[in-house]
Motif scaffolding. Structure first.
Motif, PDB file in Angstrom:
ATOM      1  N   LEU A 387      -6.113 -43.761  42.556  1.00  0.00           N
ATOM      2  CA  LEU A 387      -7.224 -42.809  42.652  1.00  0.00           C
ATOM      3  C   LEU A 387      -6.995 -41.820  43.795  1.00  0.00           C
ATOM      4  O   LEU A 387      -7.255 -40.621  43.657  1.00  0.00           O
ATOM      5  N   GLN A 388      -6.503 -42.316  44.921  1.00  0.00           N
ATOM      6  CA  GLN A 388      -6.251 -41.424  46.050  1.00  0.00           C
ATOM      7  C   GLN A 388      -5.126 -40.445  45.748  1.00  0.00           C
ATOM      8  O   GLN A 388      -5.167 -39.292  46.187  1.00  0.00           O
ATOM      9  N   GLN A 389      -4.123 -40.895  45.017  1.00  0.00           N
ATOM     10  CA  GLN A 389      -3.036 -39.992  44.645  1.00  0.00           C
ATOM     11  C   GLN A 389      -3.494 -38.921  43.665  1.00  0.00           C
ATOM     12  O   GLN A 389      -2.976 -37.806  43.673  1.00  0.00           O
ATOM     13  N   ALA A 390      -4.485 -39.257  42.855  1.00  0.00           N
ATOM     14  CA  ALA A 390      -4.986 -38.293  41.862  1.00  0.00           C
ATOM     15  C   ALA A 390      -5.965 -37.297  42.466  1.00  0.00           C
ATOM     16  O   ALA A 390      -6.047 -36.155  42.008  1.00  0.00           O
ATOM     17  N   PRO A 435      -7.892 -35.261  35.438  1.00  0.00           N
ATOM     18  CA  PRO A 435      -8.039 -36.471  34.620  1.00  0.00           C
ATOM     19  C   PRO A 435      -8.096 -37.728  35.474  1.00  0.00           C
ATOM     20  O   PRO A 435      -7.639 -37.753  36.617  1.00  0.00           O
ATOM     21  N   LEU A 436      -8.673 -38.779  34.898  1.00  0.00           N
ATOM     22  CA  LEU A 436      -8.732 -40.074  35.573  1.00  0.00           C
ATOM     23  C   LEU A 436      -7.373 -40.763  35.493  1.00  0.00           C
ATOM     24  O   LEU A 436      -6.758 -40.796  34.426  1.00  0.00           O
ATOM     25  N   ASP A 449     -19.349 -45.418  38.948  1.00  0.00           N
ATOM     26  CA  ASP A 449     -20.208 -44.227  38.926  1.00  0.00           C
ATOM     27  C   ASP A 449     -19.345 -43.005  39.220  1.00  0.00           C
ATOM     28  O   ASP A 449     -18.865 -42.815  40.337  1.00  0.00           O
ATOM     29  N   LEU A 450     -19.152 -42.182  38.192  1.00  0.00           N
ATOM     30  CA  LEU A 450     -18.331 -40.975  38.315  1.00  0.00           C
ATOM     31  C   LEU A 450     -19.127 -39.725  37.959  1.00  0.00           C
ATOM     32  O   LEU A 450     -18.539 -38.677  37.675  1.00  0.00           O
ATOM     33  N   HIS A 451     -20.426 -39.800  37.992  1.00  0.00           N
ATOM     34  CA  HIS A 451     -21.243 -38.682  37.518  1.00  0.00           C
ATOM     35  C   HIS A 451     -21.139 -37.470  38.455  1.00  0.00           C
ATOM     36  O   HIS A 451     -20.804 -37.592  39.629  1.00  0.00           O
ATOM     37  N   PRO A 458      -9.329 -36.880  28.180  1.00  0.00           N
ATOM     38  CA  PRO A 458     -10.027 -37.916  27.415  1.00  0.00           C
ATOM     39  C   PRO A 458     -10.553 -39.025  28.321  1.00  0.00           C
ATOM     40  O   PRO A 458     -10.020 -39.261  29.411  1.00  0.00           O
ATOM     41  N   ILE A 459     -11.583 -39.686  27.856  1.00  0.00           N
ATOM     42  CA  ILE A 459     -12.084 -40.870  28.562  1.00  0.00           C
ATOM     43  C   ILE A 459     -11.097 -42.007  28.322  1.00  0.00           C
ATOM     44  O   ILE A 459     -10.816 -42.354  27.182  1.00  0.00           O
ATOM     45  N   PRO A 460     -10.536 -42.600  29.409  1.00  0.00           N
ATOM     46  CA  PRO A 460      -9.524 -43.652  29.214  1.00  0.00           C
ATOM     47  C   PRO A 460     -10.078 -44.852  28.460  1.00  0.00           C
ATOM     48  O   PRO A 460     -11.197 -45.310  28.723  1.00  0.00           O
TER      49      PRO A 460
END
Length: 592
Positions: A387-390, A435-436, A449-451, A458-460
């Motif tokens: 997540l931190q890399q993204a 993207p996630l 919670d990603l709102h 796309p949603i993974p």
């Protein structure tokens, strides 16, 4: 070139040059001999970590001990560099500092070998950098373990020795009081021989209270001590300073002290007096057990009529067997895992027919930490790293994600397991874009919670397969494509995906399917049916031209080896074929 080889050249070359040139012969020539003639030391420094960070500084420089210091501008993104007030100047390395206002915990990370024994040292000099004369207090951590509460009013250097459980050593400062901002002046990480301080298990750290050399007039460290331990001059009264006559001293004992610290000693003026061994300042709580090393080396060759022998007393009672120092060698006496009180005292007293009083060369005094944590679960650390890399906005958080417990990262929630798991990602309104990434190994997550971000793509699918996930909030993003079946089929999961204008939901899918398979599944049969109908109609017409049909019914007959089906449809035949083509084609007769 290998970093370890670079370190070896940078730090050993000055010793060789000084030895050849004759400069500094007293301090350096024997040390280069010691390093190259002692396989234990030479082998350990060939593959060593030797990192020296001048926090708040930029660039690199070499100090008077040939130690190369590097500024931290490229090592950490948080914090603001400052310089101490001139009247608080101590040394170049202690005159700069980095101050952290956010987030609550800020960490430096240094790569090491997993399972390697390391010495970690952190220095602090407030120096009234802000001209407020209001030094802060804050917590110091290492690898997710509480270290000590730093009192910023004192110039302090803290040291810990332990076995690294992961491939990174992290040292963190954490805010404990509102408006009091943590800072750090220096950070050092050194590899140690695995046999040093081997009486302590790998699940504990030695926290240095003091390390003294007796009768020395300056601090001894690298290169005189290849492990860069810092031996500070001890303050003594009513003792006699002695100089060691040995040309070399064999230091091959478990904790391998440097020769330089053994070249001096102190003794009582006569055999009727004892040496009181002060413990110095207790930096750590008295509840911690202690580890103490005393080092003794005879300073001159004694003849057959001379003898020096003494024992350690604890609270004036015999505590050790007789100790007889050796000339040209060192005797080490250590105490491990001993509980003491504020009133505990140690002393050296001569035994039997000793003709010389007791002496001492050096001492190390540690507290033994509580059991060390293994850190946050590796799967969760890996997921958080992805997540931190993204998302760059998350990179300001560092160190162990969950530990110590009061200082977990602000956007996660952890459970209280011995090896904690991340149970919640709280990333609503974090300005995440793109993207996630895949963080599917974080299988202890209960809430995501990603709102209110700008997440795309796309949603993974893996979000619907996390076995413990109960709540998923994807609202107010830019997700596209269709909802994964793994979500729509997960009856235990409460999820929200509103305000994703590019996301296909019921209008373009069936039961969570991608719409393309549905379209193909419908279109292909229809085309095939119409092709078959066209062939049948053409054959029917040809047959009617040859054979009169019976009025009021269709017939099914054989012409040669081929079976021919005659069908005459009325009404909405296309809809009937679409809904159920097979039974219609299989009927033998149908009324007009």
């Amino acid at each position: 070139m290998n970093n370890h080889l670079i370190w070896l050249l940078v730090h050993l070359l000055p010793l060789i040059i000084m030895s050849v040139s004759g400069k500094g012969k007293l301090d350096f020539s024997f040390n280069s001999t010691y390093i190259t003639s002692n396989p234990r030391v030479f082998n350990s420094i060939l593959f060593t970590v030797f990192v020296s960070i001048d926090c708040g500084a930029s660039g690199s420089y070499t100090d008077e001990n040939t130690i190369v210091w590097k500024g931290d501008n490229d090592l950490i993104s948080n914090g603001v560099p400052h310089i101490v007030q001139s009247n608080y100047s101590v040394s170049r390395v202690m005159d700069t500092l980095r101050v952290f206002t956010t987030p609550l915990k800020n960490c430096y990370s240094v790569e090491v070998e997993e399972g390697e024994k390391v010495l970690v040292r952190a220095g602090f000099n407030y120096g009234n950098y802000d001209q407020k004369s209001n030094p802060p207090s804050f917590d110091l951590h290492f690898d997710g373990n509480f270290w000590i509460n730093v009192n910023g009013s004192e110039l302090k250097v803290y040291e810990a020795i332990y076995v690294a459980k992961k491939k990174v050593v992290s040292v963190c400062v954490a805010q404990t009081n509102r408006g009091q901002f943590p800072f750090i002046s220096t950070l050092e990480v050194r590899s140690l021989d695995s046999r040093l301080y081997g009486e302590i298990g790998t699940n504990y750290a030695l926290l240095l209270n003091s390390r003294f050399g007796y009768a020395i007039n300056q601090t001894i460290r690298f290169p005189l001590d290849p492990y860069d331990r810092m031996w500070v001059p001890a303050v003594t009264t009513n003792l006699v300073d002695l100089r060691n006559d040995a040309s070399t001293i064999n230091v091959d004992v478990p904790d391998n002290p440097p020769q330089a610290v053994l070249r001096n000693a102190v003794a009582t003026p006569n055999t009727s007096q004892m040496i009181t061994l002060g413990l110095g300042t207790m930096s750590y709580p008295i509840r911690y057990p202690v580890y103490i090393n005393w080092y003794f080396s005879e300073v001159k060759e004694l003849n057959s009529s001379e003898r020096r022998a003494f024992r350690v007393l604890k609270d004036n009672l015999p505590f050790s067997l007789p100790i007889v120092p050796r000339f040209g060698k060192v005797v080490e006496y250590f105490i491990s895992n001993l509980s003491i009180t504020a009133d505990t005292n140690f002393s050296l007293d001569k035994v039997g027919d000793s003709t010389h009083p007791p002496l001492i060369n050096a001492v190390e005094f540690f507290s033994i930490s509580d059991a060390l944590s293994d850190g946050t679960n590796n799967n969760d650390v890996e997921g958080l790293t992805s997540l931190q890399q993204a998302f760059n906005v998350l990179q300001q958080w560092s160190g162990d994600p969950c530990l110590p417990a009061p200082y977990s990262w602000e956007w996660i929630t952890c459970n209280s397991d011995e090896i904690p798991r991340v149970t919640s990602l709280n990333l609503g309104s974090f300005n995440l874009t793109g993207p996630l990434p895949d963080f599917s190994k974080m299988d202890a997550l209960e809430t995501i919670d990603l709102h209110n971000n700008s997440l795309t793509g796309p949603i993974p699918t893996f979000l619907g397969t996390l076995s413990n996930l109960k709540l998923l909030n994807l609202a107010d993003n830019q997700f596209s494509g269709s909802m994964p079946r793994s979500l729509s089929r997960n009856s235990k999961l409460n999820y929200s995906y509103t305000e994703n204008p590019l996301l296909c939901t019921k209008s373009c899918q069936g039961s969570g399917k991608n719409i393309l398979p549905i379209i193909l599944g419908v279109t292909i049969p229809v085309v095939c049916v119409f092709a078959i109908m066209l062939v049948l109609v053409m054959r029917h017409n040809r047959r009617k031209a040859r054979v009169p049909s019976q009025s009021g019914q269709t017939s099914r007959g054989m012409q040669g080896p081929e079976e021919i089906v005659d069908v005459e449809l009325k009404g909405n035949s296309e809809e009937r074929f679409y809904r159920s083509p097979t039974p219609l084609l299989g009927e033998s007769q149908r009324s007009n």
